[in-house]
Design an enzyme around this catalytic site. Structure first.
Site, PDB file in Angstrom:
ATOM      1  N   LYS A 274      -5.349  -2.292 -12.634  1.00  0.00           N
ATOM      2  CA  LYS A 274      -4.351  -3.450 -11.324  1.00  0.00           C
ATOM      3  C   LYS A 274      -4.615  -4.859 -11.145  1.00  0.00           C
ATOM      4  CE  LYS A 274      -2.483  -2.534  -7.631  1.00  0.00           C
ATOM      5  NZ  LYS A 274      -1.954  -1.105  -6.526  1.00  0.00           N
TER       6      LYS A 274
ATOM      7  N   SER B 296       2.492   0.704  -5.627  1.00  0.00           N
ATOM      8  CA  SER B 296       2.475  -0.137  -6.314  1.00  0.00           C
ATOM      9  C   SER B 296       1.822  -0.229  -7.564  1.00  0.00           C
ATOM     10  CB  SER B 296       2.060  -1.185  -4.938  1.00  0.00           C
ATOM     11  OG  SER B 296       0.924  -1.277  -5.282  1.00  0.00           O
TER      12      SER B 296
ATOM     13  N   SER C  23       0.299   4.775  -3.528  1.00  0.00           N
ATOM     14  CA  SER C  23       0.259   3.712  -4.710  1.00  0.00           C
ATOM     15  C   SER C  23      -1.103   4.546  -5.939  1.00  0.00           C
ATOM     16  CB  SER C  23      -0.320   1.981  -4.726  1.00  0.00           C
ATOM     17  OG  SER C  23       0.764   1.667  -3.814  1.00  0.00           O
TER      18      SER C  23
HETATM   19  N1  GLN Z   1       4.051   2.680  -1.070  1.00  0.00           N
HETATM   20  C1  GLN Z   1       3.692   1.915   0.939  1.00  0.00           C
HETATM   21  C2  GLN Z   1       3.401   0.630   0.609  1.00  0.00           C
HETATM   22  O1  GLN Z   1       4.199  -0.063   0.643  1.00  0.00           O
HETATM   23  C3  GLN Z   1       1.549   2.650  -0.009  1.00  0.00           C
HETATM   24  C4  GLN Z   1       1.534   0.945  -1.086  1.00  0.00           C
HETATM   25  C5  GLN Z   1      -0.217   1.053  -1.313  1.00  0.00           C
HETATM   26  O2  GLN Z   1      -0.736   2.188  -0.669  1.00  0.00           O
HETATM   27  N2  GLN Z   1      -0.815  -0.094  -1.678  1.00  0.00           N
HETATM   28  O3  GLN Z   1       2.268   0.145   1.479  1.00  0.00           O
END
Ligand code: GLN
Length: 483
Positions: free
Chosen positions: A76, A151, A175
């Site tokens: 990532k 994400s 995410s």
């Molecule tokens: N969707 C969650 C957020 O926007 C989790 C994102 C993540 O785990 N990085 O904070």
């Protein structure tokens, strides 16, 4: 060959059925063919990957090949990679080339894995759809009109489309698990502290944890073992021996109590609940027993998470000031103008919204009412898990309330987007390990079941997912375009 399991690829490489160079070339060819459509990778690194492949072939020939020798993977794009662009999906870091490796990328390489690229993501890992990145929307390999989740949508799409067998990702509130569910792969977020966060660009430091994605639990076990462990460079990493996850996949489910956390099964699409119930039924056939568990404070999780995550991000992202790191505006009039325009231009709307909300929640006069209260709720949520694990060994729930939604569907409604995380965020608030494993599909789209365990029960979670995957073939479904 890219659809083979890591165990099989290791055999193939060791038996000289193919070379590491051939495997890496196959991965690069697949990326060439698929990435234009999916936009899963921001950067591809063919030159360094082929040099590493030749070194892997020499190690294999010499018989001293490490565990993941010659296996291609993507990281990532929020893991720092020495000399390779690390953008965090942001204009702010669009030309940031780190001078060092994250512990995760260094560990993966020292176990022989070969980096072929850096995966697209929501800006600074804030999002649930991979639509908020500076480098454009990532598409779901199962349906190009749908999001891959977020994400870590780029990592998930890359594995699902068979560009690579493995990917790293990060999980602050879901995410890893939610994109794994949306793309029909396996994804695990281990316990907070299991993997070093050194060189993982911070979003919300008390929630961020690195983790792994692959086709199967077995594949994830290899990568998890390679990248886990204590690291003196991360004071929150835990001094505790790393288990041999691949060696511990063969346990028995007999007598295992699996809790179904009631609120996690409510308010979601019924077809999704049915698919995960089918996973529960399968676990019963394997000898597990189901028990219902109460999570009385579950309804506090989304608001608590979004408050704490935004407070922490407002602090972590203050380093991007146009002076030291990242994007700087043209011709600033004075220092205020430099800050204001550099940040205004460098961050997308969603990131700016979160910084504003987080700064407000931490501001003098409000901090007790917002941040302080959220911290108290966090304790209650965490205590719910402790109480529940007195009645069960692990829990099963749907990973997300729906299958992958359409691109654009929730883009203008941040609250609807935040609610996509209703079943994943509490795990991060408590720091627990959890994984998502594919269930039966709903209308041709993948659905994931989430297994949650007590602290440092990674082995047990992977074992249960592996046994489920041995008994079914849900995790082997392949999107048509990737077949
Ligand atoms: N969707 C969650 C957020 O926007 C989790 C994102 C993540 O785990 N990085 O904070």
């Amino acid at each position: 060959m890219l659809r083979e399991s890591v165990t099989r690829l290791r055999e193939g490489l060791r038996n000289k059925e193919y070379s590491a160079r051939e495997l890496v070339e196959a991965s690069l060819a697949r990326i060439d063919e698929q990435n234009g459509k999916l936009n899963a990778l921001i950067t591809v690194t063919p030159e360094s990957a082929l040099v590493a492949a030749d070194a892997a072939d020499r190690a294999l020939a010499a018989g001293d090949a490490p565990d993941l020798c010659g296996i291609p993977l993507v990281h990532k794009d929020n893991f720092c990679t020495d000399g390779v662009l690390t953008t965090c999906g942001s204009r702010m870091l669009a030309n940031f080339v780190p001078a060092y490796d994250a512990t995760v990328t260094r560990n993966a390489a020292s176990h022989g894995a070969i980096t072929v690229g850096k995966a697209n993501m929501d800006e600074f890992a804030m999002g649930s759809s991979s639509e908020h990145g500076h480098f454009g929307v990532v598409r779901n390999p199962w349906d190009h009109e749908r999001v891959p989740g977020g994400s870590s949508g780029g990592s998930a799409a890359a594995v699902a489309a068979a560009m690579v067998p493995l990917a790293t990702a990060s999980d602050t509130g879901g995410s890893i698990r939610q994109p794994a569910a949306f793309c029909g792969i396996t994804g695990m977020k281990p316990s907070y502290g299991r993997i070093s966060r050194y060189g993982l660009v911070a979003y919300a430091s008390s929630l961020d944890q690195a983790g792994v994605m692959g086709v199967s639990a077995e594949d994830c076990a290899y990568l998890l073992k390679a990248i886990s462990g204590f690291d003196p460079l991360d004071s929150t990493s835990v001094q505790r021996p790393v288990e041999d996850y691949p060696a511990e996949l063969e346990g028995a489910l007999k007598g295992l109590k699996i809790g179904l956390p009631k609120p996690y099964w409510e308010g979601l699409e019924s077809a999704v609940a049915d698919a995960v119930q089918a996973q529960a039924d399968e676990l019963v056939k394997l000898g597990a027993e189901l028990v219902e568990v109460e999570m009385p404070n579950a309804s506090l999780a989304v608001s608590t998470y979004y408050l704490i995550a935004q407070a922490e991000c407002s602090s972590n992202l203050s380093r991007y000031d146009g002076v030291r790191f990242g994007h700087r505006c043209e011709d600033p009039k004075d220092l205020q103008d430099l800050y204001r325009r550099s940040r205004g231009e460098g961050f997308c709307e969603e990131t700016q919204r979160r910084i504003l909300v987080g700064t407000f929640a931490l501001s003098s006069g409000y901090i007790d009412a917002y941040y302080g209260k959220a911290m108290r709720a966090r304790r209650l949520i965490s205590d719910d898990f402790t109480a529940a694990f007195e009645h069960c060994d692990l829990m099963l729930s749907p990973t997300a309330p729906s299958a992958a939604f359409k691109i654009g569907e929730k883009e203008t409604d941040p609250i609807a987007m935040y609610l996509a995380d209703v079943n994943t965020v509490a795990v991060n608030l408590a720091g627990l390990p959890a994984l998502s494993t594919p269930g039966p599909q709903v209308d041709g789209l993948p659905v994931g079941g989430q297994l949650i365990g007590p602290y440092f029960s990674e082995s047990r979670l992977l074992m249960v997912a592996h046994q489920l995957q041995q008994a079914t073939d849900w995790h082997l479904q392949v999107p048509e375009a990737a077949a």
